[in-house]
Write a protein that holds these residues in place. Structure first.
Motif, short mmCIF file in Angstrom:
data_model
loop_
_atom_site.label_atom_id
_atom_site.label_comp_id
_atom_site.label_asym_id
_atom_site.label_seq_id
_atom_site.Cartn_x
_atom_site.Cartn_y
_atom_site.Cartn_z
N ARG A 139 -35.67 3.22 -2.04
CA ARG A 139 -34.78 3.50 -3.17
C ARG A 139 -33.48 2.69 -3.08
NH1 ARG A 139 -34.93 8.34 -2.41
NH2 ARG A 139 -33.08 8.61 -1.11
N THR A 140 -32.83 2.69 -1.92
CA THR A 140 -31.56 1.99 -1.81
C THR A 140 -31.73 0.48 -1.92
OG1 THR A 140 -31.65 2.01 0.61
CG2 THR A 140 -30.45 3.80 -0.44
N THR A 141 -32.87 -0.02 -1.47
CA THR A 141 -33.13 -1.45 -1.62
C THR A 141 -33.27 -1.80 -3.10
OG1 THR A 141 -34.17 -1.63 0.54
CG2 THR A 141 -34.70 -3.35 -1.05
N ARG A 142 -34.02 -0.99 -3.83
CA ARG A 142 -34.23 -1.24 -5.26
C ARG A 142 -32.93 -1.13 -6.06
NH1 ARG A 142 -38.13 2.06 -5.08
NH2 ARG A 142 -37.07 3.77 -6.09
N VAL A 143 -32.15 -0.07 -5.81
CA VAL A 143 -30.98 0.17 -6.67
C VAL A 143 -29.71 -0.53 -6.20
CG1 VAL A 143 -31.89 2.38 -7.48
CG2 VAL A 143 -30.27 2.35 -5.58
N PHE A 144 -29.63 -0.91 -4.93
CA PHE A 144 -28.40 -1.54 -4.46
C PHE A 144 -28.64 -2.88 -3.78
CE2 PHE A 144 -25.28 -2.32 -1.06
CZ PHE A 144 -24.22 -2.67 -1.87
N MET A 155 -18.86 -3.63 1.52
CA MET A 155 -18.69 -3.31 0.10
C MET A 155 -18.58 -1.79 -0.08
SD MET A 155 -21.53 -5.87 -1.59
CE MET A 155 -21.18 -5.37 -3.27
N PRO A 156 -17.61 -1.33 -0.87
CA PRO A 156 -17.50 0.12 -1.11
C PRO A 156 -18.80 0.69 -1.70
CG PRO A 156 -15.57 -1.02 -1.95
CD PRO A 156 -16.54 -2.08 -1.50
N GLU A 157 -19.50 -0.09 -2.51
CA GLU A 157 -20.75 0.38 -3.12
C GLU A 157 -21.85 0.60 -2.08
OE1 GLU A 157 -18.69 -2.52 -5.92
OE2 GLU A 157 -19.23 -2.49 -3.80
N ALA A 158 -21.72 -0.04 -0.91
CA ALA A 158 -22.73 0.11 0.14
C ALA A 158 -22.58 1.41 0.90
CB ALA A 158 -22.65 -1.06 1.11
N ARG A 159 -21.38 1.94 0.96
CA ARG A 159 -21.10 3.11 1.81
C ARG A 159 -22.03 4.29 1.58
NH1 ARG A 159 -15.05 1.97 0.95
NH2 ARG A 159 -14.73 0.36 2.53
N PRO A 160 -22.23 4.76 0.34
CA PRO A 160 -23.10 5.93 0.18
C PRO A 160 -24.54 5.65 0.59
CG PRO A 160 -22.37 5.14 -1.98
CD PRO A 160 -21.63 4.35 -0.93
N HIS A 161 -25.02 4.44 0.37
CA HIS A 161 -26.39 4.09 0.75
C HIS A 161 -26.53 4.04 2.27
CE1 HIS A 161 -27.22 3.30 -3.43
NE2 HIS A 161 -26.18 2.51 -3.48
N LEU A 162 -25.57 3.41 2.93
CA LEU A 162 -25.61 3.34 4.39
C LEU A 162 -25.46 4.72 5.01
CD1 LEU A 162 -23.49 0.09 4.86
CD2 LEU A 162 -25.99 0.32 4.95
#
Length: 118
Positions: free
Chosen positions: A38-43, A82-89
């Motif tokens: 999921r995180t690969t696809r969306v981010f 990247m701030p956008e990466a934080r929730p995924h990580l």
């Protein structure tokens, strides 16, 4: 005609490979695989420099390996900040007992002889 991108493992490829070996409790392996997909696809797939990702699950249920190709370390490393990466990580980190991320370069490849199926 469109070309479907594929993972290419070659010493000639001008890429870096992020290989992360995750250790999980056996009951969480499928959950981690789903989160990585999921995180690969969306981010991750939307980040400049991303080339491909492949997720491998061990048969004993205790490991997941993420093999991801990036245009360069100069593309991969800033993505981590990247701030956008934080929730995924954070989501991925909450599912694992341990992880061992490293950047690699392909130095050699080997292939078996091609034979017709029996």
């Amino acid at each position: 005609m469109s070309i479907t991108p594929r993972t290419v493992i070659s010493t000639d490829a001008d890429l870096v490979t992020s290989i992360n070996v995750f250790t999980v409790t056996p009951g969480r392996q499928a959950e981690l695989v789903a989160a990585l997909d999921r995180t690969t696809r969306v981010f991750f797939a939307t980040v400049p420099g991303f080339r491909s990702a492949n997720v491998h699950a061990s048969q004993d249920g205790t490991r997941v390996v993420n093999y991801a190709q990036w245009a360069s370390a100069g593309h991969f490393e800033p993505m981590l900040r990247m701030p956008e990466a934080r929730p995924h990580l954070a989501e991925i980190g909450a599912l694992v007992e341990q992880s061992d991320p490293r950047l690699y370069e392909v130095r050699s490849t080997h292939h078996g002889a091609l034979t017709a199926p029996r």
